[in-house]
Design a protein around this motif. Structure first.
Motif, PDB file in Angstrom:
ATOM      1  N   TRP A 228       0.837  -1.198   0.000  1.00  0.00           N
ATOM      2  CA  TRP A 228       0.000   0.000   0.000  1.00  0.00           C
ATOM      3  C   TRP A 228       0.882   1.261   0.000  1.00  0.00           C
ATOM      4  O   TRP A 228       2.094   1.187  -0.209  1.00  0.00           O
ATOM      5  N   GLU A 229       0.261   2.409   0.236  1.00  0.00           N
ATOM      6  CA  GLU A 229       0.961   3.694   0.247  1.00  0.00           C
ATOM      7  C   GLU A 229       2.130   3.634   1.244  1.00  0.00           C
ATOM      8  O   GLU A 229       1.928   3.352   2.431  1.00  0.00           O
ATOM      9  N   SER A 230       3.326   3.903   0.750  1.00  0.00           N
ATOM     10  CA  SER A 230       4.518   3.842   1.600  1.00  0.00           C
ATOM     11  C   SER A 230       5.647   4.628   0.947  1.00  0.00           C
ATOM     12  O   SER A 230       5.634   4.860  -0.264  1.00  0.00           O
ATOM     13  N   CYS A 231       6.613   5.033   1.778  1.00  0.00           N
ATOM     14  CA  CYS A 231       7.754   5.803   1.283  1.00  0.00           C
ATOM     15  C   CYS A 231       8.907   5.607   2.264  1.00  0.00           C
ATOM     16  O   CYS A 231       8.706   5.669   3.478  1.00  0.00           O
ATOM     17  N   ILE A 232      10.095   5.356   1.728  1.00  0.00           N
ATOM     18  CA  ILE A 232      11.247   5.022   2.562  1.00  0.00           C
ATOM     19  C   ILE A 232      12.096   6.259   2.852  1.00  0.00           C
ATOM     20  O   ILE A 232      12.437   7.023   1.942  1.00  0.00           O
ATOM     21  N   TYR A 233      12.418   6.436   4.142  1.00  0.00           N
ATOM     22  CA  TYR A 233      13.415   7.417   4.562  1.00  0.00           C
ATOM     23  C   TYR A 233      14.412   6.699   5.456  1.00  0.00           C
ATOM     24  O   TYR A 233      14.013   6.101   6.472  1.00  0.00           O
ATOM     25  N   THR A 234      15.690   6.743   5.125  1.00  0.00           N
ATOM     26  CA  THR A 234      16.690   6.331   6.102  1.00  0.00           C
ATOM     27  C   THR A 234      16.682   7.348   7.237  1.00  0.00           C
ATOM     28  O   THR A 234      16.090   8.438   7.114  1.00  0.00           O
ATOM     29  N   ALA A 235      17.365   7.022   8.333  1.00  0.00           N
ATOM     30  CA  ALA A 235      17.456   7.967   9.453  1.00  0.00           C
ATOM     31  C   ALA A 235      18.090   9.270   8.995  1.00  0.00           C
ATOM     32  O   ALA A 235      17.649  10.365   9.364  1.00  0.00           O
ATOM     33  N   GLU A 236      19.112   9.149   8.157  1.00  0.00           N
ATOM     34  CA  GLU A 236      19.822  10.341   7.677  1.00  0.00           C
ATOM     35  C   GLU A 236      18.924  11.182   6.763  1.00  0.00           C
ATOM     36  O   GLU A 236      18.944  12.412   6.821  1.00  0.00           O
ATOM     37  N   ALA A 237      18.130  10.503   5.919  1.00  0.00           N
ATOM     38  CA  ALA A 237      17.223  11.223   5.013  1.00  0.00           C
ATOM     39  C   ALA A 237      16.127  11.939   5.791  1.00  0.00           C
ATOM     40  O   ALA A 237      15.785  13.095   5.489  1.00  0.00           O
ATOM     41  N   GLU A 238      15.577  11.282   6.812  1.00  0.00           N
ATOM     42  CA  GLU A 238      14.547  11.933   7.625  1.00  0.00           C
ATOM     43  C   GLU A 238      15.140  13.119   8.375  1.00  0.00           C
ATOM     44  O   GLU A 238      14.531  14.193   8.439  1.00  0.00           O
ATOM     45  N   ARG A 239      16.321  12.924   8.929  1.00  0.00           N
ATOM     46  CA  ARG A 239      17.009  14.025   9.634  1.00  0.00           C
ATOM     47  C   ARG A 239      17.157  15.244   8.722  1.00  0.00           C
ATOM     48  O   ARG A 239      16.829  16.375   9.108  1.00  0.00           O
ATOM     49  N   ASP A 240      17.634  15.008   7.512  1.00  0.00           N
ATOM     50  CA  ASP A 240      17.900  16.121   6.599  1.00  0.00           C
ATOM     51  C   ASP A 240      16.615  16.767   6.082  1.00  0.00           C
ATOM     52  O   ASP A 240      16.551  17.987   5.893  1.00  0.00           O
ATOM     53  N   PHE A 241      15.587  15.954   5.871  1.00  0.00           N
ATOM     54  CA  PHE A 241      14.304  16.512   5.428  1.00  0.00           C
ATOM     55  C   PHE A 241      13.699  17.401   6.517  1.00  0.00           C
ATOM     56  O   PHE A 241      13.209  18.503   6.245  1.00  0.00           O
ATOM     57  N   ILE A 242      13.769  16.952   7.765  1.00  0.00           N
ATOM     58  CA  ILE A 242      13.257  17.757   8.883  1.00  0.00           C
ATOM     59  C   ILE A 242      14.079  19.039   9.034  1.00  0.00           C
ATOM     60  O   ILE A 242      13.536  20.142   9.158  1.00  0.00           O
ATOM     61  N   LYS A 243      15.390  18.884   9.021  1.00  0.00           N
ATOM     62  CA  LYS A 243      16.302  20.008   9.286  1.00  0.00           C
ATOM     63  C   LYS A 243      16.242  21.090   8.202  1.00  0.00           C
ATOM     64  O   LYS A 243      16.213  22.282   8.520  1.00  0.00           O
ATOM     65  N   ASN A 244      16.205  20.653   6.961  1.00  0.00           N
ATOM     66  CA  ASN A 244      16.343  21.605   5.849  1.00  0.00           C
ATOM     67  C   ASN A 244      15.025  22.013   5.199  1.00  0.00           C
ATOM     68  O   ASN A 244      14.973  23.024   4.492  1.00  0.00           O
ATOM     69  N   PHE A 245      13.955  21.232   5.422  1.00  0.00           N
ATOM     70  CA  PHE A 245      12.711  21.515   4.712  1.00  0.00           C
ATOM     71  C   PHE A 245      11.488  21.572   5.631  1.00  0.00           C
ATOM     72  O   PHE A 245      10.870  22.624   5.767  1.00  0.00           O
ATOM     73  N   LEU A 246      11.144  20.457   6.277  1.00  0.00           N
ATOM     74  CA  LEU A 246       9.885  20.418   7.031  1.00  0.00           C
ATOM     75  C   LEU A 246       9.888  21.398   8.200  1.00  0.00           C
ATOM     76  O   LEU A 246       8.942  22.184   8.366  1.00  0.00           O
ATOM     77  N   GLY A 247      10.920  21.362   9.019  1.00  0.00           N
ATOM     78  CA  GLY A 247      10.991  22.273  10.167  1.00  0.00           C
ATOM     79  C   GLY A 247      10.960  23.733   9.764  1.00  0.00           C
ATOM     80  O   GLY A 247      10.098  24.501  10.223  1.00  0.00           O
ATOM     81  N   PRO A 248      11.886  24.163   8.881  1.00  0.00           N
ATOM     82  CA  PRO A 248      11.883  25.567   8.459  1.00  0.00           C
ATOM     83  C   PRO A 248      10.600  25.993   7.756  1.00  0.00           C
ATOM     84  O   PRO A 248      10.147  27.132   7.912  1.00  0.00           O
ATOM     85  N   THR A 249       9.989  25.072   6.985  1.00  0.00           N
ATOM     86  CA  THR A 249       8.767  25.430   6.255  1.00  0.00           C
ATOM     87  C   THR A 249       7.607  25.665   7.212  1.00  0.00           C
ATOM     88  O   THR A 249       6.855  26.642   7.069  1.00  0.00           O
ATOM     89  N   LEU A 250       7.440  24.797   8.192  1.00  0.00           N
ATOM     90  CA  LEU A 250       6.359  24.995   9.167  1.00  0.00           C
ATOM     91  C   LEU A 250       6.572  26.307   9.923  1.00  0.00           C
ATOM     92  O   LEU A 250       5.620  27.051  10.170  1.00  0.00           O
ATOM     93  N   LYS A 251       7.815  26.587  10.268  1.00  0.00           N
ATOM     94  CA  LYS A 251       8.114  27.834  10.978  1.00  0.00           C
ATOM     95  C   LYS A 251       7.777  29.047  10.104  1.00  0.00           C
ATOM     96  O   LYS A 251       7.137  30.000  10.553  1.00  0.00           O
ATOM     97  N   LYS A 252       8.195  28.988   8.842  1.00  0.00           N
ATOM     98  CA  LYS A 252       7.959  30.093   7.915  1.00  0.00           C
ATOM     99  C   LYS A 252       6.461  30.319   7.679  1.00  0.00           C
ATOM    100  O   LYS A 252       6.001  31.457   7.517  1.00  0.00           O
ATOM    101  N   GLU A 253       5.691  29.219   7.682  1.00  0.00           N
ATOM    102  CA  GLU A 253       4.246  29.307   7.445  1.00  0.00           C
ATOM    103  C   GLU A 253       3.468  29.606   8.728  1.00  0.00           C
ATOM    104  O   GLU A 253       2.260  29.396   8.795  1.00  0.00           O
ATOM    105  N   LYS A 254       4.199  30.045   9.760  1.00  0.00           N
ATOM    106  CA  LYS A 254       3.601  30.368  11.068  1.00  0.00           C
ATOM    107  C   LYS A 254       2.924  29.153  11.691  1.00  0.00           C
ATOM    108  O   LYS A 254       1.887  29.257  12.351  1.00  0.00           O
ATOM    109  N   LEU A 255       3.520  27.991  11.458  1.00  0.00           N
ATOM    110  CA  LEU A 255       3.051  26.743  12.057  1.00  0.00           C
ATOM    111  C   LEU A 255       4.140  26.145  12.950  1.00  0.00           C
ATOM    112  O   LEU A 255       4.228  24.934  13.131  1.00  0.00           O
ATOM    113  N   GLY A 256       4.978  27.024  13.505  1.00  0.00           N
ATOM    114  CA  GLY A 256       6.088  26.566  14.340  1.00  0.00           C
ATOM    115  C   GLY A 256       5.656  25.847  15.598  1.00  0.00           C
ATOM    116  O   GLY A 256       6.437  25.099  16.189  1.00  0.00           O
ATOM    117  N   ASP A 257       4.395  26.054  16.035  1.00  0.00           N
ATOM    118  CA  ASP A 257       3.885  25.359  17.219  1.00  0.00           C
ATOM    119  C   ASP A 257       3.486  23.920  16.914  1.00  0.00           C
ATOM    120  O   ASP A 257       3.249  23.142  17.843  1.00  0.00           O
TER     121      ASP A 257
END
Length: 473
Positions: A228-257
């Motif tokens: 079914w619906e699935s997507c693979i992230y290694t630990a390093e890939a998840e770390r980098d996605f959070i650090k460089n994209f997901l975290g900053p994007t939520l903060k920028k969109e005023k969703l930092g909480d």
């Protein structure tokens, strides 16, 4: 925005607990009986002395306090919402009360739901047109038919608040290495920002519907290639996605909480994931904590409860949340199979004792086939609806979960609780109103008489074979 402080932190106030003048109400659920969260005893405390080795005892030490409780609940999936819509109005009310009303039911306070489709949808779907990297066609209209109405009714029944968090099962096919929402694949680097924007759009769309979102995980089960619906992230890939994209994007969109939950997969590999993500300060600052599931026994081994304790020991400032568990391989002959309920009790007691702040079941409702599920991955839920008769079927799992969710209140604090013999399991929470809820579970074929000992006070309790009790005092 509805927000709660970090649940991993100890409470600042330590009001002293006392047994003086307190009565103990015992609620019991037991196999081969009609007892279902039934009040079975009213007891009093008396003077305690050194217990003997031949006795079985549960020891509670109220002054030793740990994590703050954030709730217990289940997932409102497309499948659950579609089946709910088929119920009569009378059965819908019964169902909502059974889960979300603290007096008439078991008082759920947590809710998980999906970003786009999962296996527990009637089919795969997306909120955008395929290929729309700018998300110009984004719309949650699909969810307005079944899922959003049920979530709103659940929130209303729960008294106006349900701590709600979300998780994606897969990005769109065009964003992935395998060009398919099913069967794993990875998120292509050129779509990292598009996908991060997708979370923000979803969260804002749900909040516009009056559904506050407390948190999101990065990815449901990021190490599993599923049919079914699935997507693979290694630990390093998840770390980098959070650090460089997901975290900053939520903060920028005023969703930092909005809290970010890492991992959201089984206990087996959670320590490695924690080590990789939390050791990077730039990634770690965006992460509330770690979500985990119970399916590591696919390998034939036992549940890895100690891994939760080890993550908690290594990273005490980070939260822990059980985000999914269900009994797999649906079989209608096993609706009342007692071992299914005991699986919940064993996991919940161990997970809470190891530092988990909240616990979330998977589907809150499925039909008489264990679905709908568009890839045939049929499972159990605590309540099933027979869509041919319109009846609701309550399984032992519902009552085992209820022994926790009905009696442990939001912002309760777990206190030290231990047992002297392996026949019993136990955990204890001190509620903000000064009442204690001690859960005791007997996995054996025999009735057990045990002492409940707190400081210099004790009471003596009998628990039937294959039973769970909540003692409120």
């Amino acid at each position: 925005m509805f927000s709660l402080a970090a649940f991993a932190q100890q409470p600042k106030t330590k009001k002293e607990f006392t047994t003086n003048g307190k009565k103990i109400t015992v609620y019991t659920t037991a196999e081969n009986s009609n007892l279902r969260i039934t009040s079975t005893d009213n007891l009093t405390f008396s003077a305690a002395k050194q217990p003997l080795e031949i006795e079985t005892s549960v020891f509670v030490e109220p002054s030793k306090r740990f994590q703050t409780f954030m709730g217990i609940g289940g997932a409102i999936t497309d499948a659950s919402a579609e089946i709910f819509a088929k119920l009569s109005k009378e059965k819908q009310t019964e169902f909502l009360n059974a889960y979300y009303d603290k007096n008439k039911g078991i008082g759920y306070s947590l809710l998980r739901t999906t970003i786009q489709s999962s296996d527990f949808s009637s089919g795969s779907y997306s909120y955008i047109e395929e290929g729309d990297k700018d998300l110009k066609t984004f719309s949650i209209d699909h969810d307005r038919q079944y899922r959003i109405p049920l979530i709103k009714q659940a929130i209303q029944t729960a008294g106006g608040k349900l701590l709600t968090y979300v998780a994606p099962w897969s990005p769109n096919a065009f964003m992935k290495s395998n060009k398919n929402v099913l069967k794993g694949g990875t998120l292509l680097p050129e779509y990292y920002q598009t996908w991060a924007n997708f979370y923000a759009k979803f969260i804002k769309a749900y909040e516009k519907e009056g559904i506050p979102i407390w948190g999101t995980s990065t990815q449901n089960e990021p190490m599993a290639v599923q049919t079914w619906e699935s997507c693979i992230y290694t630990a390093e890939a998840e770390r980098d996605f959070i650090k460089n994209f997901l975290g900053p994007t939520l903060k920028k969109e005023k969703l930092g909480d909005v809290k970010i939950i890492a991992w959201d997969h089984n206990r087996d590999l959670m320590n490695y994931r924690a080590n990789v993500i939390y050791s990077d300060p730039e990634a770690s600052k965006y992460v509330w904590g770690m979500g985990f599931h119970w399916y590591e026994n696919w390998s034939g081994g036992a549940s890895m409860f100690d891994n939760v304790a080890k993550v908690n020991e290594a990273y005490p400032d980070k939260g822990l949340l059980f985000t999914e568990g269900c009994v797999e391989k649906f079989d209608a002959k096993k609706y009342q199979f007692w071992g299914n309920g005991e699986r919940y009790g064993i996991s919940m007691i161990n997970d809470f004792n190891n530092g988990t702040a909240g616990w979330t079941d998977w589907n809150i409702l499925l039909d008489q086939n264990g679905g709908p599920n568009h890839v045939g991955n049929f499972c159990f839920s605590p309540i099933h609806a027979d869509t041919t008769t319109g009846e609701l079927i309550y399984t032992p799992s519902y009552y085992y979960i209820g022994h926790f969710s009905k009696f442990i209140h939001l912002n309760a604090v777990r206190v030290s609780s231990a047992v002297s013999r392996s026949a019993l399991l136990s955990t204890s929470f001190l509620n903000a109103d000064g009442t204690m809820a001690t859960i005791v579970m007997n996995q054996t074929d025999k009735e057990v008489t045990y002492n409940l000992i707190i400081a210099a006070e004790k009471t003596v309790v009998k628990i039937p074979a294959h039973a769970i009790q909540t003692l409120v005092y």
